[in-house]
Scaffold this motif. Structure first.
Motif, PDB file in Angstrom:
ATOM      1  N   LEU A 317       0.831  -1.193   0.000  1.00 14.99           N
ATOM      2  CA  LEU A 317       0.000   0.000   0.000  1.00 14.99           C
ATOM      3  C   LEU A 317       0.869   1.247   0.000  1.00 14.99           C
ATOM      4  O   LEU A 317       0.494   2.288  -0.532  1.00 14.99           O
ATOM      5  N   SER A 318       2.062   1.144   0.587  1.00 13.10           N
ATOM      6  CA  SER A 318       2.949   2.288   0.686  1.00 13.10           C
ATOM      7  C   SER A 318       4.402   1.840   0.517  1.00 13.10           C
ATOM      8  O   SER A 318       4.791   0.768   0.990  1.00 13.10           O
ATOM      9  N   TYR A 319       5.186   2.682  -0.178  1.00 11.39           N
ATOM     10  CA  TYR A 319       6.621   2.463  -0.346  1.00 11.39           C
ATOM     11  C   TYR A 319       7.334   3.813  -0.219  1.00 11.39           C
ATOM     12  O   TYR A 319       6.711   4.868  -0.410  1.00 11.39           O
ATOM     13  N   PRO A 320       8.622   3.803   0.040  1.00  8.11           N
ATOM     14  CA  PRO A 320       9.378   5.060   0.016  1.00  8.11           C
ATOM     15  C   PRO A 320       9.362   5.677  -1.382  1.00  8.11           C
ATOM     16  O   PRO A 320       9.318   4.964  -2.391  1.00  8.11           O
ATOM     17  N   TYR A 321       9.407   6.990  -1.427  1.00  4.98           N
ATOM     18  CA  TYR A 321       9.462   7.684  -2.713  1.00  4.98           C
ATOM     19  C   TYR A 321      10.676   7.208  -3.514  1.00  4.98           C
ATOM     20  O   TYR A 321      11.780   7.102  -2.974  1.00  4.98           O
TER      21      TYR A 321
END
Length: 534
Positions: A317-321
């Motif tokens: 759902l989320s990762y580092p830029y």
């Protein structure tokens, strides 16, 4: 394009506060896509942008998508961080593939531009777009910049179905394509003809179908990323050149979606950042909104195979830029149609009659078609719905409508509904219509819809609003309302249940229309289009 022949598999009423509405050019993308956050959320953009092709030129990333019967064709987006994206143009200026694309003697619903390729050739500083039209011929367009001008470069008698373009180190152009039986073609140096083509891989029976090719060369190896619609992605690898032989390895299958209720991320492309990191951009079947993009990092193992960085077998759902965040103008805001051309986020339903619309301190739409069928009315202007919830509002002057004219704001797909104005003789009324349908193999009109509610309209200036919930799943609703002052809105009709089927491929859209049922000559002026989201 998800397999045509073998496949498958409460609306928010948002108040517009004047102090919260800004011109699009003054905004940056909201929420997780701002410069203050160190990570991004999937989907990176909740809009219908299917059949991803993605690549980098210098410090700029480009994204090409399908839009089928909408014109201009093959939208292009730009990013500097792989997360924040803006529309910049289209590769196909006009769908000049026959009269049905003008709604002349038929329609082109579900045809047009899909699963095409876009790439940049350094040797001549030219962008190349190519796609197979109606399973017959492959059209190639070129341009010096993504903004254009785009021109038809060649028409090949071969159908490069679901094609990916590789420009090799020696500047030779190769195209990977096919469904189940996979091919590679070599193009002539000028890209106007095929030099040769051969079968390079036959999909094993246990995999059944592969398509959606994207072609790459990484560390001397050749890779074709292919899709098993609509729940898997497989990679073909050759260590002996573009014509193989190729071996196959699974990249993902039945991976849990990062969007609740959404499908498996698949049919995408890979790109390397300036830092040397690799990312995979795929789309997620998320109807009624459409097919929306999600991003994940990938790594390469010692044997040269890519692997997606999952989180407990789930696309994160989320990762580092990937890179320092680079916010761009928001996809929300107000468009006052003040420029010399429509913004690249707008697309017509089929080709427009350009003699019947203009930008004159707003969008002037003359009735371009004499019909009682919205699906056959030319110059219907569409805008992708921003998910998971959003509201579109138009301000419209209807004083120049003629008797029998219909103008308004629709939720547009193979099931449609609208709120708008009807002129009957010397009276005007605001109405909601529901039950519009196209169906069958050729997507012909099955129902022209019926009026479910109406009220007299005394003035000639009106605001029309549609609020939509496109969270994946059945039973999602849109509601319609109207106002005579732009502040106090009154609901009309009943909630419209959005179509959740995949077969039309494109997701629901907002659509602005004006057509005549009795005589041509009428017109409306759309002063603004405002898109808001929670």
């Amino acid at each position: 394009m998800p397999c045509i022949r073998r496949c498958f598999g409460s609306s928010a009423a948002l108040l517009l506060a004047a102090g919260l509405i800004f011109a699009r050019s003054a905004q940056t993308q909201p929420g997780p896509q701002t410069a203050q956050t160190a990570s991004f959320q999937n989907p990176v953009l909740w809009e219908d942008l299917a059949d991803v092709d993605i690549f980098r030129v210098g410090d700029t990333f480009y994204y090409s998508a399908s839009n089928m019967h909408y014109s201009p064709g093959a939208p292009i987006l730009r990013s500097y961080d792989l997360v924040n994206w803006e529309y910049v143009g289209h590769s196909v200026p006009v769908l000049d593939f026959g009269p049905p694309y003008d709604l002349n003697g038929g329609n082109a619903y579900n045809k047009g531009t899909w699963a095409s390729f876009l790439n940049y050739r350094k040797s001549n500083k030219t962008f190349y777009w190519g796609g197979c039209i109606e399973f017959k011929k492959t059209y190639i367009y070129t341009a010096p910049t993504v903004e254009g001008p785009w021109k038809r470069h060649a028409v090949l008698d071969n159908c490069y179905y679901d094609a990916g373009l590789l420009i090799d180190d020696d500047d030779t152009m190769y195209v990977a394509y096919g469904n189940t039986t996979m091919h590679v073609a070599q193009l002539s140096p000028d890209g106007t003809r095929e030099v040769k083509s051969q079968v390079i891989f036959q999909t094993p029976p246990e995999v059944k179908t592969l398509e959606g090719s994207r072609f790459y060369k990484v560390n001397g190896n050749y890779y074709i990323f292919t899709t098993r619609p609509a729940n898997g992605e497989y990679v073909l690898k050759s260590t002996h050149g573009p014509f193989g032989p190729y071996t196959m390895q699974k990249l993902l299958l039945d991976t849990k979606s990062p969007i609740e209720g959404g499908g498996v991320p698949h049919q995408g492309g890979i790109v390397q950042t300036q830092k040397g990191d690799w990312y995979y951009m795929a789309f997620i079947d998320s109807y009624p909104g459409g097919r929306i993009p999600a991003l994940a990092p990938i790594k390469w193992d010692a044997d040269g195979w890519p692997h997606i960085e999952m989180q407990d077998n789930t696309w994160g759902l989320s990762y580092p830029y990937p890179l320092p965040p680079h916010p761009l103008k928001a996809h929300t805001g107000t468009d006052r149609f003040a420029g010399k051309a429509l913004g690249p986020e707008w697309e017509w339903n089929h080709n427009p009659d350009n003699s019947k619309w203009s930008l004159e301190h707003g969008l002037r739409l003359q009735a371009a078609t004499l019909t009682d069928d919205l699906y056959m009315a030319r110059n219907t202007l569409t805008h992708r719905i921003l998910g998971p919830q959003s509201t579109a509002t138009i301000e419209m002057d209807v004083s120049r409508m003629k008797d029998g004219d219909r103008a308004g704001l629709a939720i547009f797909k193979q099931w449609s509904a609208w709120v708008g104005v009807k002129r009957e003789g010397d009276t005007w009324k605001v109405a909601m219509e529901d039950g519009l349908r196209i169906a069958g193999r050729d997507w012909n009109t099955a129902s022209k819809g019926t009026e479910v509610a109406s009220e007299p309209l005394l003035g000639r200036r009106i605001w029309l609003r549609a609020s939509v919930d496109v969270h994946p799943g059945p039973g999602r609703k849109a509601t319609f309302s109207w106002s005579t002052d732009g502040r106090n809105f009154k609901p009309i009709g009943h909630p419209f249940t959005l179509n959740n089927e995949w077969m039309f491929f494109m997701g629901n859209r907002y659509a602005i229309f004006n057509y005549a049922t009795k005589e041509l000559g009428g017109a409306v002026k759309v002063a603004s289009f405002t898109l808001t989201a929670p």
